[in-house]
Scaffold this motif. Structure first.
Motif, short mmCIF file in Angstrom:
data_model
loop_
_atom_site.label_atom_id
_atom_site.label_comp_id
_atom_site.label_asym_id
_atom_site.label_seq_id
_atom_site.Cartn_x
_atom_site.Cartn_y
_atom_site.Cartn_z
N ASN A 1 0.80 -1.22 0.00
CA ASN A 1 0.00 0.00 0.00
C ASN A 1 0.83 1.27 0.00
OD1 ASN A 1 -2.60 -1.44 0.23
ND2 ASN A 1 -1.90 -1.93 2.29
N PHE A 2 2.06 1.22 -0.48
CA PHE A 2 2.91 2.40 -0.59
C PHE A 2 2.64 3.09 -1.93
CE2 PHE A 2 4.87 1.39 3.20
CZ PHE A 2 6.10 2.00 3.42
N SER A 3 2.77 4.40 -1.94
CA SER A 3 2.64 5.15 -3.19
C SER A 3 3.81 4.82 -4.11
CB SER A 3 2.64 6.65 -2.90
OG SER A 3 3.93 7.07 -2.48
N PRO A 4 3.67 5.08 -5.40
CA PRO A 4 4.80 4.86 -6.30
C PRO A 4 6.05 5.63 -5.87
CG PRO A 4 2.80 5.19 -7.56
CD PRO A 4 2.45 5.49 -6.14
N GLU A 5 5.87 6.86 -5.42
CA GLU A 5 7.02 7.68 -5.02
C GLU A 5 7.71 7.10 -3.79
OE1 GLU A 5 4.13 9.70 -7.44
OE2 GLU A 5 3.89 8.80 -5.45
N SER A 6 6.95 6.72 -2.79
CA SER A 6 7.53 6.14 -1.57
C SER A 6 8.18 4.78 -1.87
CB SER A 6 6.47 5.98 -0.49
OG SER A 6 5.97 7.24 -0.09
N THR A 7 7.58 4.03 -2.78
CA THR A 7 8.15 2.74 -3.16
C THR A 7 9.51 2.93 -3.80
OG1 THR A 7 5.94 1.81 -3.52
CG2 THR A 7 7.80 0.66 -4.53
N ALA A 8 9.61 3.87 -4.72
CA ALA A 8 10.89 4.13 -5.38
C ALA A 8 11.95 4.58 -4.38
CB ALA A 8 10.71 5.19 -6.47
N GLU A 9 11.56 5.44 -3.44
CA GLU A 9 12.52 5.92 -2.44
C GLU A 9 12.93 4.80 -1.49
OE1 GLU A 9 14.92 8.79 -0.37
OE2 GLU A 9 14.25 8.40 -2.41
N ALA A 10 11.98 3.96 -1.08
CA ALA A 10 12.32 2.82 -0.22
C ALA A 10 13.27 1.87 -0.94
CB ALA A 10 11.04 2.08 0.19
N ALA A 11 13.03 1.64 -2.22
CA ALA A 11 13.93 0.77 -3.00
C ALA A 11 15.33 1.36 -3.06
CB ALA A 11 13.37 0.56 -4.41
N ARG A 12 15.42 2.67 -3.26
CA ARG A 12 16.73 3.32 -3.33
C ARG A 12 17.48 3.22 -2.00
NH1 ARG A 12 19.30 7.83 -1.98
NH2 ARG A 12 17.50 8.67 -0.84
N LEU A 13 16.77 3.49 -0.91
CA LEU A 13 17.41 3.44 0.41
C LEU A 13 17.85 2.02 0.77
CD1 LEU A 13 14.98 5.84 2.32
CD2 LEU A 13 17.38 6.31 1.74
N LEU A 14 16.99 1.06 0.49
CA LEU A 14 17.33 -0.33 0.80
C LEU A 14 18.50 -0.82 -0.04
CD1 LEU A 14 13.77 -1.85 1.29
CD2 LEU A 14 15.65 -1.97 2.96
#
Length: 323
Positions: free
Chosen positions: A159-172
């Motif tokens: 249930n993450f937004s596309p923007e938050s998903t992309a940022e989470a992927a980058r941080l991880l």
């Protein structure tokens, strides 16, 4: 376990394979269901090649009941042959640390989940939803810690937004623990992820396991002649009567005609449609009986669509939206 019954798909760019149809334990592994009926569903799932079981800390009712049921039913000899997932973020106990995506709550709720499941680790741990009050850096650092301490093999978001998903992927990625999977809703009645999320997942190499592919039962033949007294809509349980609109029913009746021409039920057509996109790794289905689960898995027997069929579905969807 019949590994030939259904296809297995790679989750993003990882090495993990998941069955096209997976079992979600949201609705039917809580109160009102006997352990014997739950065991029958789980054992039939294994017979059908379902190796992926999706839970969350809050699933029941009561809270935690689904995890406790799976912990009692699943044979320990099969642990290495199944993928067990759970989620955190939900309100689980009173007080400031009983919910959200703080490190304090997430580690505590995962440890409680492991105790209910009787496991040393889960295969995937998800952040169940976004928490705007906790820095995303703290959230993903906690996911990384779960993997490094052996509590989880992989991590995901739901249930993450596309923007938050992309940022989470980058941080991880920077921490060395890739984002494996996103779990959003997706169905013929909810196509929002097509707008941008699927593109983000493709670019980031993240898998997609979708929930509610049958729109809480709307995409079945259950409501074609009205709202049955024993249905979710009648009870207002996860599906309210106001969602069973004339436009939706017209759309589902059109789908029923197309499904019949394909030798499928409406539900089987809807599941096959969700799986038509190669970016979708797996669809989660619930089941109130072994027979219902068997019927849902039969969707994999006809996953192909002609361009004419897809055009007819899109046309019917647009007419329903405009009606």
């Amino acid at each position: 376990m019949d590994y030939e019954r259904q296809p297995y798909r790679r989750c993003g760019r990882s090495g993990l394979l998941l069955p096209a149809v997976s079992l979600g334990l949201w609705h039917n592994f809580g109160e009102g269901k006997t352990l014997e009926s739950q065991r029958a569903i789980l054992h039939r799932a294994l017979d059908l090649g379902i190796t992926h079981f999706d839970l969350a800390d809050r699933y029941g009712p009561p809270i935690g009941a689904a995890e406790s049921a799976l912990g009692r039913i699943l044979p320990r000899s099969l642990r290495d042959e199944v993928v067990i997932t759970t989620k955190g973020s939900n309100p689980m106990w009173d007080g400031p640390y009983g919910k959200g995506n703080s490190r304090k709550h997430l580690l505590a709720t995962l440890d409680r989940s492991l105790a209910r499941l009787g496991l040393d680790y889960v295969d995937i741990f998800y952040l169940h939803r976004e928490d705007p009050d906790t820095p995303l850096e703290e959230q993903v650092a906690t996911l990384d810690h779960m993997v490094r301490t052996g509590r989880a093999l992989y991590v995901g978001v739901s249930n993450f937004s596309p923007e938050s998903t992309a940022e989470a992927a980058r941080l991880l990625r920077g921490l060395g623990t890739p984002l494996l999977v996103h779990q959003p809703p997706y169905s013929l009645l909810d196509r929002r992820i097509e707008e941008s999320l699927l593109g983000v997942l493709e670019r980031e190499g993240v898998g997609c396991v979708v929930y509610s592919p049958l729109a809480q039962g709307l995409l079945t033949d259950r409501y074609l002649d009205g709202i049955p007294a024993d249905s979710r809509a009648a009870e207002g349980r996860f599906l309210t009567p106001d969602r069973v609109t004339p436009q939706v029913l017209t759309f589902v009746r059109t789908l029923a005609e197309l499904a019949e021409s394909r030798g499928q039920t409406v539900a089987q057509l809807a599941l096959a449609w969700a799986l038509r996109d190669p970016r979708v790794t797996s669809v989660l289905v619930g089941a109130s009986s072994p027979e219902q689960l068997e019927a849902n898995v039969a969707a994999v027997d006809r996953l192909d669509f002609t361009s004419e069929e897809l055009a007819a579905i899109d046309h019917a969807a647009k007419e329903a939206a405009a009606g």
